[in-house]
Motif scaffolding. Structure first.
Motif, short mmCIF file in Angstrom:
data_model
loop_
_atom_site.label_atom_id
_atom_site.label_comp_id
_atom_site.label_asym_id
_atom_site.label_seq_id
_atom_site.Cartn_x
_atom_site.Cartn_y
_atom_site.Cartn_z
N ARG A 80 -4.00 -21.54 -51.21
CA ARG A 80 -3.95 -22.79 -50.45
C ARG A 80 -2.88 -22.77 -49.35
N VAL A 81 -2.07 -21.73 -49.33
CA VAL A 81 -0.99 -21.62 -48.34
C VAL A 81 -1.57 -20.98 -47.08
N THR A 82 -1.69 -21.78 -46.03
CA THR A 82 -2.25 -21.31 -44.76
C THR A 82 -1.19 -21.22 -43.66
N GLY A 83 0.00 -21.63 -43.97
CA GLY A 83 1.11 -21.61 -43.03
C GLY A 83 2.29 -22.29 -43.70
N LEU A 84 3.42 -22.37 -43.00
CA LEU A 84 4.63 -22.94 -43.59
C LEU A 84 4.46 -24.41 -43.93
N ASP A 85 3.88 -25.18 -43.03
CA ASP A 85 3.72 -26.61 -43.30
C ASP A 85 2.89 -26.84 -44.56
N ARG A 86 1.86 -26.06 -44.73
CA ARG A 86 1.01 -26.18 -45.92
C ARG A 86 1.75 -25.72 -47.17
N PHE A 87 2.62 -24.70 -47.04
CA PHE A 87 3.41 -24.25 -48.19
C PHE A 87 4.22 -25.40 -48.77
N TRP A 88 4.85 -26.20 -47.90
CA TRP A 88 5.68 -27.31 -48.39
C TRP A 88 4.84 -28.29 -49.21
N SER A 129 -0.65 -15.68 -49.47
CA SER A 129 0.51 -16.38 -48.92
C SER A 129 1.36 -15.44 -48.07
N ALA A 130 1.51 -14.20 -48.53
CA ALA A 130 2.30 -13.23 -47.76
C ALA A 130 1.71 -13.04 -46.37
N ARG A 131 0.38 -13.01 -46.28
CA ARG A 131 -0.27 -12.90 -44.97
C ARG A 131 -0.05 -14.17 -44.14
N ALA A 132 -0.25 -15.32 -44.77
CA ALA A 132 -0.12 -16.60 -44.05
C ALA A 132 1.32 -16.87 -43.61
N GLU A 173 3.48 -16.10 -38.42
CA GLU A 173 3.95 -17.46 -38.75
C GLU A 173 5.46 -17.56 -38.60
N THR A 174 6.15 -16.50 -38.96
CA THR A 174 7.61 -16.48 -38.80
C THR A 174 7.97 -16.65 -37.33
N ALA A 175 7.29 -15.94 -36.45
CA ALA A 175 7.54 -16.06 -35.01
C ALA A 175 7.21 -17.47 -34.52
N ARG A 176 6.11 -18.04 -35.00
CA ARG A 176 5.73 -19.41 -34.60
C ARG A 176 6.82 -20.41 -34.98
N GLN A 177 7.35 -20.27 -36.17
CA GLN A 177 8.39 -21.18 -36.64
C GLN A 177 9.70 -20.95 -35.88
N LEU A 178 10.01 -19.71 -35.57
CA LEU A 178 11.23 -19.41 -34.80
C LEU A 178 11.13 -19.98 -33.39
N GLY A 201 11.75 -7.34 -39.43
CA GLY A 201 12.62 -8.38 -39.97
C GLY A 201 11.94 -9.13 -41.11
N PRO A 202 12.72 -9.96 -41.80
CA PRO A 202 12.17 -10.69 -42.94
C PRO A 202 11.15 -11.74 -42.51
N THR A 203 10.09 -11.81 -43.28
CA THR A 203 9.07 -12.84 -43.04
C THR A 203 9.45 -14.11 -43.80
N LEU A 204 8.79 -15.20 -43.46
CA LEU A 204 9.00 -16.44 -44.19
C LEU A 204 8.71 -16.26 -45.68
N PHE A 205 7.64 -15.53 -45.98
CA PHE A 205 7.30 -15.28 -47.38
C PHE A 205 8.47 -14.61 -48.10
N GLU A 206 9.01 -13.56 -47.51
CA GLU A 206 10.13 -12.84 -48.12
C GLU A 206 11.35 -13.74 -48.28
N GLN A 207 11.62 -14.58 -47.28
CA GLN A 207 12.76 -15.49 -47.34
C GLN A 207 12.58 -16.51 -48.46
N ILE A 208 11.36 -17.04 -48.59
CA ILE A 208 11.10 -18.04 -49.63
C ILE A 208 11.24 -17.43 -51.02
N VAL A 209 10.67 -16.25 -51.22
CA VAL A 209 10.78 -15.58 -52.52
C VAL A 209 12.25 -15.33 -52.85
N GLU A 210 13.02 -14.90 -51.87
CA GLU A 210 14.45 -14.65 -52.10
C GLU A 210 15.17 -15.94 -52.50
#
Length: 128
Positions: A11-19, A66-69, A74-79, A106-115
């Motif tokens: 169900r995770v299609t991007g950062l906004d959806r992850f929240w 989720s790792a793909r999304a 997506e990391t670049a879009r959010q940055l 560099g670290p992706t949003l997925f990697e940052q969230i898991v960390e």
């Protein structure tokens, strides 16, 4: 007894959806569990629906979706979004992170969230 919070990675299609997905996993429909990385860490420290004794686990199902999304695109879009409203003293660092993400580095949003989940949460994140 350990409580397991299931993140439905499909169900995770991007950062906004992850929240939305993590908020729902922890606090039910319409639930809140952060809307940015700092807020996520705060929620993990302050209860916000998790057991007070810290006896809980995050099980991230279909995490590869989720790792793909939440990958470099997506990391670049959010940055880019952050860069638009960043304090001038922080823009150079954000620009560098954006350039790296655009190159697939560099670290992706997925990697940052898991960390964050591992370091600020219960320490247990099962990726399935």
């Amino acid at each position: 007894m350990t409580v397991t919070y299931v993140i439905d990675g499909a169900r995770v299609t991007g950062l906004d959806r992850f929240w939305d997905v993590i908020g729902e996993a922890v606090n039910g429909t319409g639930g809140y569990f952060g809307r940015n990385l700092d807020a996520l860490a705060d929620c993990l420290h302050g209860g916000m629906g998790t057991p007070q004794d810290g006896d809980y686990v995050f099980e991230w199902r279909d995490h590869t979706a989720s790792a793909r999304a939440l990958g470099h695109e997506e990391t670049a879009r959010q940055l880019r979004r952050s860069l638009e409203r960043a304090h001038p003293s922080n823009r150079a660092a954000l620009r560098h992170r954006l350039d790296e993400a655009l190159l697939g580095r560099g670290p992706t949003l997925f990697e940052q969230i898991v960390e964050i989940l591992r370091n600020d949460g219960p320490g247990t994140v099962r990726l399935v």
